[in-house]
Enzyme design. Structure first.
Site, PDB file in Angstrom:
ATOM      1  N   ASP A  68       0.800  -1.230   0.000  1.00 34.60           N
ATOM      2  CA  ASP A  68       0.000   0.000   0.000  1.00 34.60           C
ATOM      3  C   ASP A  68       0.833   1.282   0.000  1.00 34.60           C
ATOM      4  OD1 ASP A  68       1.011  -0.363   2.547  1.00 34.60           O
ATOM      5  OD2 ASP A  68      -0.897  -0.332   3.589  1.00 34.60           O
ATOM      6  N   HIS A  69       2.087   1.198   0.419  1.00 30.70           N
ATOM      7  CA  HIS A  69       2.899   2.423   0.537  1.00 30.70           C
ATOM      8  C   HIS A  69       3.640   2.747  -0.760  1.00 30.70           C
ATOM      9  CE1 HIS A  69       2.209   1.902   4.816  1.00 30.70           C
ATOM     10  NE2 HIS A  69       2.890   2.978   5.100  1.00 30.70           N
ATOM     11  N   ASP A  90       3.598  -1.385  11.394  1.00 33.43           N
ATOM     12  CA  ASP A  90       3.211  -0.023  11.052  1.00 33.43           C
ATOM     13  C   ASP A  90       2.602   0.597  12.304  1.00 33.43           C
ATOM     14  OD1 ASP A  90       2.512   1.679   8.304  1.00 33.43           O
ATOM     15  OD2 ASP A  90       1.235   2.141  10.024  1.00 33.43           O
ATOM     16  N   ARG A 106      -0.624  12.712  10.314  1.00 35.76           N
ATOM     17  CA  ARG A 106       0.690  13.288  10.653  1.00 35.76           C
ATOM     18  C   ARG A 106       0.986  14.500   9.782  1.00 35.76           C
ATOM     19  NH1 ARG A 106       3.626   7.493  11.492  1.00 35.76           N
ATOM     20  NH2 ARG A 106       3.016   7.348  13.678  1.00 35.76           N
ATOM     21  N   SER A 151       6.592   6.891  13.176  1.00 36.64           N
ATOM     22  CA  SER A 151       6.517   5.635  12.426  1.00 36.64           C
ATOM     23  C   SER A 151       7.246   4.483  13.117  1.00 36.64           C
ATOM     24  CB  SER A 151       7.129   5.888  11.056  1.00 36.64           C
ATOM     25  OG  SER A 151       7.813   4.773  10.578  1.00 36.64           O
ATOM     26  N   ARG A 198       9.102   2.444  11.413  1.00 35.72           N
ATOM     27  CA  ARG A 198      10.139   2.000  10.475  1.00 35.72           C
ATOM     28  C   ARG A 198      11.435   1.656  11.191  1.00 35.72           C
ATOM     29  NH1 ARG A 198       9.877   7.952   7.859  1.00 35.72           N
ATOM     30  NH2 ARG A 198       7.722   7.253   7.909  1.00 35.72           N
TER      31      ARG A 198
HETATM   32  C1  MIC Z   1       3.855   6.299   8.479  1.00 38.30           C
HETATM   33  O1  MIC Z   1       2.679   6.629   8.526  1.00 38.30           O
HETATM   34  O2  MIC Z   1       4.796   6.989   8.898  1.00 38.30           O
HETATM   35  C2  MIC Z   1       4.191   4.948   7.867  1.00 38.30           C
HETATM   36  C3  MIC Z   1       4.878   5.191   6.579  1.00 38.30           C
HETATM   37  O3  MIC Z   1       3.016   4.230   7.613  1.00 38.30           O
HETATM   38  C4  MIC Z   1       5.084   4.191   8.855  1.00 38.30           C
HETATM   39  C5  MIC Z   1       5.621   2.942   8.360  1.00 38.30           C
HETATM   40  C6  MIC Z   1       6.799   3.104   7.443  1.00 38.30           C
HETATM   41  O4  MIC Z   1       7.642   3.977   7.674  1.00 38.30           O
HETATM   42  O5  MIC Z   1       6.888   2.332   6.486  1.00 38.30           O
HETATM   43  C7  MIC Z   1       4.398   3.911  10.211  1.00 38.30           C
HETATM   44  O6  MIC Z   1       3.493   4.611  10.575  1.00 38.30           O
HETATM   45  O7  MIC Z   1       4.856   3.022  10.937  1.00 38.30           O
HETATM   46 FE1  SF4 Z   2      -0.163   4.908   5.073  1.00 36.93          FE
HETATM   47 FE2  SF4 Z   2       1.059   5.514   7.371  1.00 36.93          FE
HETATM   48 FE3  SF4 Z   2      -0.319   7.356   6.017  1.00 36.93          FE
HETATM   49 FE4  SF4 Z   2      -1.606   5.420   7.202  1.00 36.93          FE
HETATM   50  S1  SF4 Z   2      -0.371   6.982   8.196  1.00 36.93           S
HETATM   51  S2  SF4 Z   2      -1.989   6.163   5.137  1.00 36.93           S
HETATM   52  S3  SF4 Z   2      -0.209   3.699   6.945  1.00 36.93           S
HETATM   53  S4  SF4 Z   2       1.556   6.309   5.342  1.00 36.93           S
END
Ligand code: MIC
Ligand code: SF4
Length: 649
Positions: free
Chosen positions: A64-65, A119, A380, A538, A540
């Site tokens: 999805d990313h 995630d 965010r 995140s 990550r």
């Molecule tokens: C995000 O919203 O920051 C992400 C991208 O979904 C991350 C995961 C990632 O960095 O791949 C998260 O929320 O954990």
């Molecule tokens: Fe995707 Fe993270 Fe954004 Fe949710 S917050 S839509 S999981 S990048």
């Protein structure tokens, strides 16, 4: 004994430990979800552990990313994930099926279960009455390999909801924004937020999921709602009523803390740049010109939310200067909207309808123009996350988003004079699982395919007895993992390639970080110094693996965010805390710090002398590792630790 919901679920899953805040507990996990940006590492790690098949009831690998596919790299990752899921017994959710959290809520989440996800917004499942926790990839890989989830028992904070929201202009998004205003991005650290009280019954599952999703921004371990008739209604509409069970707290259940929130007093709120807790009521800042609006993401992608958006746009036209981007969170929602002609309303008004993926939320397209104001229904708004460093990103509810898009300015949805229809959950969703590939029974002909950008997971050497290293960077409070390891369309394609992605570490703060770290690595490595809540955001693990690859030996801060702290330990980086916060001022970037007798310190009171060789001073730092963390840190991290344990079993 009277129990709250968290205690009931933990009791049913407990392998060892006491459910007292602060004690170590081991829990059986039912479900694990991974997404592509963190999932390639997770599945490489699972492969490196050497177990043939996932040991949990349900594992789902989502894509999805990384959906821009501006080169072969993302598509190669998708192929790797598809073949790894087939080999190891996981479901595979194909690109196009939607954002992991929304799809998981629709097709897998179930009350009373425990789920982990690679995630940080995995707590979306809490809207279904499930304990759903965001973790780093390696944590998830070891759990899929059969290990229990090992955590420190959090405190349970009850949010007692009374009254009901003044819908339709005020939505569940305003509830979580109001809580962020009150509690801040640190307010949930070390806690699970459990919702209760008479106000719960006024919220549908998808509204609850918006609240638990963004509970991640409170720093909470997770958030959870009871499972009741609304939960049953949602599951019935998904043809999954067999997954339902009732789950409510006992009348006299005890909590570590209780906060009351009257839903009828909640106002339309917005989080201003650049933090989700920088919240004010919209009326306080009305009037600013808006350039871009984005609606969707895992926070506000439900069918009722999207249908409301479409009906509000029906027959209208966007102002010349406004760009409206909409990413419905799942194919299910998208298919329903399109069969009802609602996508047509969006595009006729001038909206750009994007595929069901994370998209602009993580800077995968849709970056705002220089200095532009972007209003988003996302979770965010960290600086630079949108892809544009000087963009001004505001977070608000989807109804407010449409109103601001149509008016081209920041305005309270109640003041714009637009009709807002009330849309409820449907009695039946369209169920089409053709993008959801089930685990295979016969894997004899399955071969895992890895493209040239997919590199092995680096492993650190065992922890050193003494660290003498340069302070490569000194940061302030609330540093995010987006600051440490940026995402976006330039960087995300390298998530499967640590040597390549490590060049971007701290790029938005200091472009020279990775080259300075590489030079320091030859002379003993580096240390990063930070303030409070270091590593929020995140999950990550790249924000730990890449610094480790660059030779970072320790991170010394005032306090850590939960997932990032675990990721540092999992990859063998020593997490240290200032004993006296004033010592933060006695370290400068470029100083050389020496920390000696590490093994004895870890085995003893965990206090270490830190000698600042540059300034000729000494102060004390501490680690707060539990026994498991001590063991795996000494080995160099969770991968060598788990492999050794698997071999000696
Ligand atoms: C995000 O919203 O920051 C992400 C991208 O979904 C991350 C995961 C990632 O960095 O791949 C998260 O929320 O954990
Ligand atoms: Fe995707 Fe993270 Fe954004 Fe949710 S917050 S839509 S999981 S990048």
């Amino acid at each position: 004994m009277e129990r709250n919901i968290v205690q009931k679920i933990f009791d049913a899953h407990k392998i060892y430990g006491e459910l007292a805040p602060g004690s170590q507990i081991g829990l059986k996990v039912d479900q694990v979800l991974t997404q592509d940006a963190t999932g390639t590492m997770t599945w490489l790690e699972f492969e490196a552990i050497g177990i043939d098949r996932v040991q949990v009831e349900t594992a789902v690998s989502y894509v999805d990313h990384n959906m821009l596919q501006s080169s072969f790299m993302n598509a190669d990752d998708h192929q790797f994930l598809r073949t790894a899921a087939a080999k190891f017994g996981a479901w595979f959710s194909k690109p196009g099926n939607g954002i992991c959290h929304q799809v998981h809520l629709e097709r897998f989440a179930a009350p009373g279960k425990i789920a982990l996800g690679t995630d940080s917004h995995t707590p979306t499942g809490g809207g279904m009455g499930m304990i759903a926790i965001g973790v780093g990839g390696l944590e998830a890989a070891t759990v899929m390999a059969g290990a229990p989830l090992e955590i420190t028992m959090p405190k349970v904070l009850k949010i007692n909801l009374t009254g009901s929201l003044r819908k339709p202009h005020i939505t569940a998004m305003d509830v979580i924004l109001a809580l962020l205003q009150k509690l801040t991005v640190k307010g949930g650290v070390g806690k699970i937020v459990e919702y209760g009280g008479p106000g719960v019954a006024t919220l549908a599952v998808t509204e609850r999921a918006t609240i638990t999703n963004m509970g991640a921004e409170l720093g909470a371990t997770t958030s959870i709602f009871p499972s009741d008739v609304n939960t049953l209604k949602f599951l019935k509409a998904e043809s999954r009523e067999k997954d339902w069970c009732e789950l409510v707290a006992d009348v006299d259940a005890a909590y570590d803390e209780v906060i009351d929130l009257d839903l009828s007093k909640v106002e339309p709120m917005t989080a201003r740049p650049h933090s989700p807790d920088n919240v004010v009521s919209i009326r306080e800042i009305a009037g600013r010109k808006v350039d871009q609006v984005c609606i969707g993401s895992c926070t506000n992608s439900s069918y009722p939310a999207m249908k409301t958006v479409a009906l509000m746009l029906r027959g209208k036209t966007l102002p010349e200067w406004v760009n409206l981007l909409i990413n419905p969170g799942s194919r299910q929602v998208c298919e329903m909207l399109s069969r009802e002609g609602l996508i047509a309303d969006m595009i006729a008004a001038g909206a750009r309808v994007l595929e069901s993926s994370c998209g602009p939320c993580i800077g995968m397209g849709g970056a705002p123009g220089s200095g532009h104001v972007s209003v988003r229904s996302f979770n965010r708004n960290f600086q630079g996350r949108s892809g544009t460093k000087d963009a001004q990103v505001y977070l608000t509810n989807p109804v407010a988003c449409v109103v601001m898009a149509l008016k081209g300015e920041i305005i309270d949805p109640r003041d714009a004079g637009f009709e807002v229809p009330e849309v409820n959950e449907p009695d039946m969703f369209i169920i089409n699982d053709n993008l959801l590939i089930p685990p295979k029974a016969d894997i004899s002909d399955v071969v895992i395919i890895k493209g040239p950008n997919i590199k092995d997971v680096p492993v650190k050497e065992p922890l050193r007895e003494s660290i003498s290293a340069e302070v490569l960077l000194k940061t302030g409070d609330n540093i995010t993992t987006d600051d440490i390891m940026p995402a976006g369309s330039r960087v995300l394609p390298f998530r499967s390639n640590i040597p390549a992605i490590s060049e971007f570490v701290f790029e938005n703060i200091d472009k020279t970080f990775s080259s300075r770290a590489a030079a320091a690595k030859q002379k003993g490595g580096g240390i990063v110094v930070g303030g409070e809540n270091y590593g929020q955001g995140s999950s990550r693990e790249h924000a730990a693996i890449a610094p480790m690859y660059l030779g970072v030996q320790a991170v010394l801060v005032k306090s850590f965010a939960r997932i990032h702290r675990a990721n540092l330990i999992n990859f063998g980086i020593l997490p240290l805390l200032f004993i006296d916060a004033a010592d933060y001022d006695r370290v400068n970037q470029g100083d050389i710090l020496t920390i000696r007798n590490i093994a004895a310190g870890i085995g003893g009171d965990q206090r270490y002398e830190a000698e600042n060789l540059t300034q000729g001073i000494v102060f004390y730092v501490v680690s707060d590792l539990n026994n498991r963390e001590k063991g795996l840190l000494l080995k160099g991290g969770l991968l060598p630790y788990t492999k050794e344990r698997a071999l000696t079993k």
